[in-house]
Design an enzyme around this catalytic site. Structure first.
Site, PDB file in Angstrom:
ATOM      1  N   CYS A  76       9.313  12.605 -12.616  1.00 59.62           N
ATOM      2  CA  CYS A  76      10.310  13.268 -11.584  1.00 59.62           C
ATOM      3  C   CYS A  76      10.653  12.262 -10.360  1.00 59.62           C
ATOM      4  CB  CYS A  76       9.298  14.475 -10.889  1.00 59.62           C
ATOM      5  SG  CYS A  76       7.925  14.090 -10.310  1.00 59.62           S
ATOM      6  N   ALA A 102       7.988  10.746  -8.520  1.00 60.30           N
ATOM      7  CA  ALA A 102       7.219   9.677  -9.208  1.00 60.30           C
ATOM      8  C   ALA A 102       8.246   8.554  -8.775  1.00 60.30           C
ATOM      9  CB  ALA A 102       7.201   9.940 -10.645  1.00 60.30           C
ATOM     10  N   ARG A 158      -0.464   3.441 -11.831  1.00 61.39           N
ATOM     11  CA  ARG A 158       0.832   2.256 -11.995  1.00 61.39           C
ATOM     12  C   ARG A 158       0.024   0.873 -11.805  1.00 61.39           C
ATOM     13  NH1 ARG A 158       6.096   2.528 -13.225  1.00 61.39           N
ATOM     14  NH2 ARG A 158       6.633   0.885 -11.661  1.00 61.39           N
ATOM     15  N   HIS A 208      14.228   6.821  -6.559  1.00 63.80           N
ATOM     16  CA  HIS A 208      14.780   5.291  -6.146  1.00 63.80           C
ATOM     17  C   HIS A 208      15.528   5.444  -5.007  1.00 63.80           C
ATOM     18  CE1 HIS A 208      13.730   4.726 -10.752  1.00 63.80           C
ATOM     19  NE2 HIS A 208      12.591   4.643 -10.195  1.00 63.80           N
TER      20      HIS A 208
END
Lengths: 460, 543
Positions: free
Chosen positions: B64, B67, B98, B196
């Site tokens: 999503c 994230a 991550r 992003h």
């Protein structure tokens, strides 16, 4: 230092959670649903949740974890997710052909007020559910409780949809497994067999999340509780729920829906909790305890008495889920260890009461907390105030273990950096021996590493 | 077992496979998925459908917006507190999962090992969570004294109308540190990609340009879209330092908030992951006149090329000589390992389905080993990542993405680098390429099957058809694919290895492929008695 900002000064917090000792509901619902045969879990929310939950489980088990999602967009978040779920149901049955779709919700679909029961009904009346197939649901709002609550809610949902009293009493008991590993499910079944108790185990993730490598991928592995088994639960003699947080809701549901009486027992972790479980089984199923189980019990007591000197007085910090922490604490106290710090992010009033009963006489200095702000940051601060000899909990403890140089035993969810939990049980007397072996290994390893050369022992 | 595809005369035509895949779908879904499956033809440049909503129930690998924003872009910056406003899950699942490595000096802040959350409860959903968010910020400030705090919205936040931006403004005024919010609710956009973009906008608005520190070093660059998974950025830092190139700022592997604040004083932006960071590259050029180039440090040859491209930009004899010397020395080391590994990997088949960038970059590494990529795709890349930036004017923004804001950026009259714009103009005339990315498809073979947002069903069919020697994807796919007897290399987490960037990274990857493609363990899957007639014994033990 990995956790360089953690200091020993405990500052009262009411809003900020740091390094939680819990996660959110849907992953528990997903795990429970994987314990039904032929079932595909479905996450009714935006797809990020589903990806995260699948990833968490798959990192823990090193196994495939399947689930579908409604993949909400901004539009569906405003106008409701009914059409997403209807589409998903059609697509799943067409492409992936499960026997059952087990739908759970997320904070998104709960906040906008999607009524899963109504949507699932509509799917049925609109003929979106093929003949002989099932769609079931459980509401799992992430802003209530924890992952354990989600497990409990899905278990209740399963019972609601499948358990059926046909007035034909079956000589079997229902065993509602709390959130334990596939290895523990397997151990439960082994104990049932030794006790000669006919039973239905729900859920059952053995042969689902510990499948063999044989060159073929099975989307729906051979394990999992079957539909006929689940249906028959309504006709059973009695229900035993293992772990109040995880199973009480489902046990009550079975009682209300099918008039099957229930008792709730602790998860059989350690000596006394296993004793109580075996006694309960013996009582409700009217069976005697076989020699083989007496022998296992005797072996556990034998190991404790043999090794008592390495356990006595050791201070332990533990974190995780209440159903595990309560019998584990009892086990540690029984071995004369000192569980001094205990936290669980999962709320529930019984926690304090049970801990008090277990600890006030033997470990009066113990600090324990659950629910809001009972996180690993708080526990670490307690450790900094006064250190411990041993940590027991999930993988996130490794940061504290390294910083503070404390021996560490991995138990609980998630374990991301070691294997074993899915293959070797920690419940029952044999599981007790395994917990003991793990504790002794790290404690003795520490002695071997740290003692002066002249005191280095060949035999311990 | 079906024998592996013979590709000596080129890749097989995948149309039959595509039809088989589509045949399983309900008609409406078939129509949609058809556009996301393309048999590549580098000469014709076919169009692919990408960055559209996920089909419900299809078993996507996508995540999503949250994230993409918190987990990917801001997560790796070690000295800010990333406070997640929402129920506990979002914060928990992005907690150390991550592998963005970071190396703070003793005494420096590092919050990456912590997860911060407002842990919203039902009463916060009913009565709003702003008050709790404010208290959480106060508590975080009191305990940790961070330089900055980022607030990340999760699904319910937008729905109940909590305004994280006004909370950020209020708390910034109250506490006197930089505090900024992100509306990165999980349902926005269609994937991580929207996150992003939202992160780029927020960082550009609230962080970049906050510190006009004086110039240091002769050649100043930023590395954009490099997140230091498994130490990738460390390897690149090593190379830059030796060449005498000052790496001002990496977005955002091994980064600090301060390095981002003065990133606008660089002479050149180098873009590694185009998908996640091209927005900032574009905005920095518009506002400050800093040109950007696409680089790729995955693969030894790509690394050499990218270093040379950087040296060409600065056009300095000393720098060029240094870069050439580094390349010569490192290439010798790389070639020695390659000579040992390549005979074992030559002719093998790979396929890769990774986020928004690696499915392209890693093809270079495989090419160096003589491994052919038969099929590839992204989870959430856009058409420009597949087909090249020249298609951007033709991309239609659909309803699901329309609400992701495009910032209007204007020239900063004081700080705009006219000299760099001049330099760019001159270099362009010499054929040097700026602001350009060709995408993945032009570099793939004819008939390679390109699949956007691949799902579980398609993965199954692909494995059955190609019988690849190695499948590259993520954790959710790993054990599924391996049950088929096909090794899977995780190209998100690197299976806890790495680095794979730069020259050292290439060596690590070669050796890793030698291990994965060379092992006989997969031949032990069948028990020996499976190949013998079943024996019916007469000494069976009675139960």
């Amino acid at each position: 230092m990995l956790l360089r900002h953690t200091t020993d000064k405990v500052v009262e917090r009411k809003a900020l959670t740091v390094n939680p000792a819990k996660t959110c509901q849907p992953v528990g619902a997903m795990y429970a649903a994987l314990g039904i045969h032929g079932c595909l879990p479905h996450s009714h929310g935006s797809q990020g949740c589903c990806s995260y939950h699948r990833s968490a489980l798959t990192r823990h088990y090193k196994e495939p974890v399947m689930a579908a999602t409604s993949s909400f967009t901004e539009g569906s978040s405003v106008f409701g997710g009914q059409s997403n779920l209807m589409q998903a149901i059609t697509n799943i049955f067409t492409i992936y052909e499960p026997e059952i779709i087990a739908v759970h919700s997320t904070c998104l679909s709960e906040t906008i007020g999607d009524d899963l029961g109504q949507i699932v009904n509509k799917a049925r009346t609109d003929d979106k559910v093929p003949e002989g197939k099932h769609v079931i649901h459980a509401a799992t709002p992430s802003y209530v409780g924890s992952h354990v609550t989600g497990y409990a809610n899905m278990l209740e949902g399963i019972v609601k949809y499948f358990a059926n009293n046909t007035d034909e009493l079956i000589n079997q008991i229902n065993l509602l497994a709390g959130w334990v590993e596939p290895s523990d499910m397997r151990e439960l079944k082994r104990l049932m067999k030794l006790m000669k108790v006919r039973n239905v185990l729900l859920p059952d993730t053995s042969d689902v999340l510990d499948t063999p490598m044989n060159g073929h991928y099975e989307m729906y592995p051979k394990g999992g509780t079957t539909i006929p088994e689940m249906a028959s639960m309504g006709n059973s003699l009695h229900t035993i729920g293992l772990g109040e947080w995880a199973t009480k809701l489902a046990a009550i549901k079975l009682d209300n829906q099918c008039k099957v009486n229930f008792t709730i027992e602790d998860l059989p972790i350690g000596l006394k909790a296993t004793d109580r479980f075996i006694q309960a089984l013996s009582r409700v199923a009217s069976v005697s305890v076989p020699d083989s189980i007496n022998d296992e019990r005797g072996r556990l007591v034998d190991v404790i008495t043999d090794m008592h000197q390495y356990l006595y007085g050791k201070r332990v910090a533990l974190w995780g889920d209440p159903d595990q922490l309560i019998p584990l604490t009892e086990f540690l106290v029984d071995m004369d260890m000192k569980p001094v710090y205990i936290v669980s992010g999962t709320p529930g009033k019984q926690f304090d009461k049970r801990m008090k009963a277990l600890l006030e006489d033997k470990v009066p200095e113990a600090k324990y907390k659950n629910g809001a702000n009972a996180d690993m940051f708080l526990m670490h601060q307690w450790i900094k105030e006064e250190p411990v000899d041993l940590l027991i909990g999930n993988t996130y403890g490794k940061y504290i273990a390294r910083d503070e140089n404390i021996p560490f035993v991995r138990m609980g969810f998630p374990i991301l950096d070691r294997i074993g939990h899915s293959y070797f049980p920690t419940i029952g007397y044999m599981g007790g021996i395994r917990i003991l072996e793990k504790i002794l290994s790290v404690v003795m390893e520490r002695q071997d590493t740290n003692c002066p050369e002249e005191a280095f022992e060949l035999t311990m | 077992m079906v024998k592996k595809k013979d590709i000596t005369n080129g890749l097989p035509d995948p149309s039959e496979l595509m039809e088989e895949i589509i045949a399983k779908y309900p008609p409406k879904i078939a129509k949609k998925r058809k556009k996301a499956l393309v048999a590549n033809n580098p000469d014709e440049g076919p169009e692919i459908q990408a960055n559209v909503r996920t089909i419900p129930g299809i078993i996507t690998q996508r995540g999503c917006t949250y994230a993409g924003c918190k987990g990917v872009v801001l997560g790796p910056t070690r000295d800010i507190i990333n406070l997640v406003h929402g129920p506990i899950g979002c914060s928990f699942y992005a907690w150390l999962t991550r592998r963005n490595q970071t190396k703070p000096a003793e005494g420096e802040d590092n919050f990456m090992t912590y997860a911060f959350s407002t842990d919203m409860q039902d009463e916060n959903i009913v009565f709003g969570g702003e008050a709790k968010l404010k208290d959480a910020i106060r508590e975080a400030y009191a305990i940790f004294q961070p330089k900055a705090i980022g607030i990340f919205s999760t699904c319910p936040v937008g729905l109940i109308g909590d305004d994280v931006h006004s909370v950020a403004r209020d708390m910034k005024a109250e506490l006197g540190i930089n505090i900024f919010g992100f509306s990165c609710e999980g349902y926005r956009g269609v994937s991580q990609s929207a996150g992003h973009h939202i992160a780029n906008n927020g960082v550009f608005t609230h962080v970049v340009g906050n510190n006009d520190r004086p110039r240091e070093g002769k050649f100043q660059v930023n590395l954009l879209g490099e997140y230091n998974i498994g130490g990738d950025a460390f390897e690149l830092e090593r190379l830059f330092e030796e060449a005498g190139i000052t790496l001002l700022s990496t977005f955002s592997g091994n980064s600090t908030i301060k390095s981002m604040e003065y990133s606008h004083t660089a002479d050149l932006n180098m873009v590694m992951c185009h998908r996640s960071i091209n927005y900032i590259a574009e905005m920095m050029e518009e506002k400050y006149g800093i040109p950007w180039i696409k680089v790729n440090f995955i693969g030894a040859e790509s690394t050499a090329k990218s270093l040379k491209k950087c040296a060409e930009y600065f056009d300095d004899d000393e720098l060029t000589a240094k870069v050439d010397a580094i390349i010569a020395r490192e290439t010798t080391k790389v070639e020695a390992i390659k000579a040992k590994v390549k005979p074992k990997t030559e002719g093998k088949l790979a396929m890769m389905f990774v986020g928004g960038s690696r499915a392209h970059h890693y093809q270079d590494l495989f090419r160096e080993l003589g491994v052919t990529t038969v099929s590839a795709g992204y989870e959430f890349a856009h058409r420009d990542d597949y087909e090249g930036r020249h298609v951007i004017p033709n991309i239609k923004i659909d309803a699901d993405t329309r609400n992701i804001e495009d910032l209007t950026v204007t020239k900063d009259e004081e700080l705009y680098r006219g000299d760099l714009a001049e330099k760019k103009k001159a270099l362009l005339e010499k054929g040097y390429r700026f602001s350009d990315y060709d995408g993945m498809m032009p570099e793939m073979n004819k008939n390679a099957l390109v699949v956007d947002d691949v799902n579980h069903w398609e993965t199954e069919k692909l494995i059955e058809f190609y019988k690849p020697d190695v499948f590259c994807a993520g954790i959710k796919e790993k054990y599924v694919v391996q049950k088929y007897g096909v090794p899977l290399k995780q190209l998100h987490s690197y299976d806890y290895g790495g680095p794979y960037a730069g020259f050292e990274g290439a060596i690590n990857f070669y050796v890793e492929m030698e291990r994965m493609l060379g092992t006989d363990i997969w031949k032990l899957v069948d028990a020996p008695w499976k190949h013998e007639p079943e024996i019916v014994g007469s000494f069976a033990i009675n139960e």
